[in-house]
Design an enzyme around this catalytic site. Structure first.
Site, short mmCIF file in Angstrom:
data_model
loop_
_atom_site.label_atom_id
_atom_site.label_comp_id
_atom_site.label_asym_id
_atom_site.label_seq_id
_atom_site.Cartn_x
_atom_site.Cartn_y
_atom_site.Cartn_z
N TYR A 137 -15.09 -14.28 -27.88
CA TYR A 137 -14.03 -14.45 -29.19
C TYR A 137 -14.29 -13.16 -30.05
O TYR A 137 -15.47 -12.75 -30.08
CB TYR A 137 -14.48 -15.85 -30.18
CG TYR A 137 -14.13 -17.06 -29.38
CD1 TYR A 137 -12.81 -17.28 -29.76
CD2 TYR A 137 -15.11 -17.81 -29.06
CE1 TYR A 137 -12.43 -18.83 -29.29
CE2 TYR A 137 -14.47 -19.27 -28.32
CZ TYR A 137 -13.17 -19.44 -28.64
OH TYR A 137 -12.61 -20.73 -28.30
N TYR A 161 -16.92 -19.66 -21.23
CA TYR A 161 -18.32 -19.00 -22.08
C TYR A 161 -19.24 -19.89 -22.10
O TYR A 161 -19.04 -21.17 -22.30
CB TYR A 161 -17.52 -18.25 -23.35
CG TYR A 161 -16.92 -19.41 -24.35
CD1 TYR A 161 -17.81 -20.14 -25.10
CD2 TYR A 161 -15.70 -19.45 -24.50
CE1 TYR A 161 -17.40 -21.18 -25.97
CE2 TYR A 161 -14.92 -20.61 -25.49
CZ TYR A 161 -16.12 -21.21 -26.17
OH TYR A 161 -15.43 -22.08 -27.08
N ARG A 163 -18.38 -23.58 -21.57
CA ARG A 163 -16.98 -24.37 -21.95
C ARG A 163 -16.09 -24.17 -20.81
O ARG A 163 -15.85 -22.91 -20.27
CB ARG A 163 -16.64 -23.82 -22.96
CG ARG A 163 -17.33 -24.36 -24.53
CD ARG A 163 -17.42 -25.85 -24.64
NE ARG A 163 -16.41 -26.58 -24.37
CZ ARG A 163 -15.26 -26.76 -24.75
NH1 ARG A 163 -15.01 -25.92 -26.09
NH2 ARG A 163 -14.29 -27.52 -24.44
N HIS A 178 -10.23 -22.73 -22.31
CA HIS A 178 -9.40 -23.82 -23.03
C HIS A 178 -8.65 -22.82 -24.31
O HIS A 178 -9.10 -21.81 -24.54
CB HIS A 178 -10.25 -24.62 -23.84
CG HIS A 178 -11.39 -24.21 -24.68
ND1 HIS A 178 -12.72 -23.65 -24.00
CD2 HIS A 178 -11.41 -23.86 -25.81
CE1 HIS A 178 -13.37 -23.23 -24.89
NE2 HIS A 178 -12.61 -23.46 -26.04
N HIS A 195 -7.49 -23.34 -28.30
CA HIS A 195 -7.49 -24.32 -29.47
C HIS A 195 -6.14 -24.55 -30.11
O HIS A 195 -5.56 -23.49 -30.14
CB HIS A 195 -8.68 -23.70 -30.58
CG HIS A 195 -9.89 -23.80 -30.14
ND1 HIS A 195 -10.98 -24.89 -30.17
CD2 HIS A 195 -10.76 -22.77 -29.41
CE1 HIS A 195 -12.00 -24.29 -29.83
NE2 HIS A 195 -11.73 -23.33 -28.98
FE LIG Z 1 -13.51 -22.52 -27.97
#
Ligand SMILES: [Fe+2]
Length: 236
Positions: free
Chosen positions: A105, A144, A154, A157, A159
């Site tokens: 991110y 990640y 995770r 995905h 959000h």
């Molecule tokens: Fe996330």
């Protein structure tokens, strides 16, 4: 660690459905008291809501927000936003945010040692059209690590945040990709206990919205409401 712990934590009472033992931070932030139902008149959105006035052309294309091309597998994510009766919700604000193709991110607390992409911020928004359709062009996000437990990763995905016509149509959730090998190990995904509801969180590959020589298409419909076909929220 080969498996996450799936049973509910016995320390939480039956009224606390949002707590999930395997998802560590829910132990601190899940409510410990019964939920309060607001009066009906407080459900309506009578005035402007944050964000509705600022959707610009191009906000729905996360691959072209910078000078160069974003790196990764280009995808088109589209679908419809519907109410519980199957009618389209027009003018719903749909916002997305995600990691880049490397699973990183653009955020100051993300210290995953994967590269940032100078041509990818990872956030977009759009409004649904008269048929409830939304559409984003983006990059398939990478998996990640997230430190919830040993070797915790995770699944890929995106959000999603939605504002519908009332505060009862406010939804924050995550969209997944079909066939991800990390599903069985992810406490956030499995915090939605009902397997049929979990299936509603997974997009499907769609050849009809795949654009030749350019991008793969994924479809994901979202139902705002409280019925059995509603998209699970992050509080369920
Ligand atoms: Fe996330």
């Amino acid at each position: 660690m080969s498996d996450i712990v799936l049973p509910d934590d016995p320390n939480f009472g039956p009224e606390v459905q949002v707590a999930y033992a395997g998802y560590r931070s829910t132990r601190l932030r899940a409510p410990e008291r019964p939920l309060v139902t607001l009066a009906e008149e407080l459900h309506r959105i009578d005035g402007p809501v944050f964000g509705w006035d600022a959707v610009e052309p191009g906000d729905d294309d996360l691959t072209s927000q910078h000078k160069g091309e974003a790196l990764g597998e280009r995808i088109v994510v589209s679908g419809r936003v519907l109410d519980e009766t199957g009618d389209p919700i027009r003018g719903a604000l749909v916002e997305v945010w995600q990691a880049n193709a490397a699973g990183r991110y653009r955020h100051e607390v993300d210290n995953h040692p994967a590269p940032l992409d100078p041509n990818f911020s990872g956030a977009g928004r759009c409004l649904t059209d008269d048929e409830g359709n939304y559409r984003f062009v983006t990059i398939k996000p990478g998996a990640y690590p997230w430190g919830n437990h040993e070797n915790a990763w995770r699944p890929a995905h995106i959000h999603f945040s939605l504002f519908g016509r009332a505060f009862t149509e406010r939804l924050v959730t995550q969209m997944y990709f079909p066939g991800d090998p990390l599903f069985a190990y992810d406490p956030i995904f499995n915090a939605v206990r009902d397997p049929n509801a979990r299936a509603l969180l997974i997009s499907r590959f769609d050849l009809s919205t795949t654009e030749p020589d350019w991008a793969l298409g994924y479809r994901w419909d979202i139902v705002l409401g409280r019925g059995g076909s509603s998209t699970p929220t992050e509080t369920e």
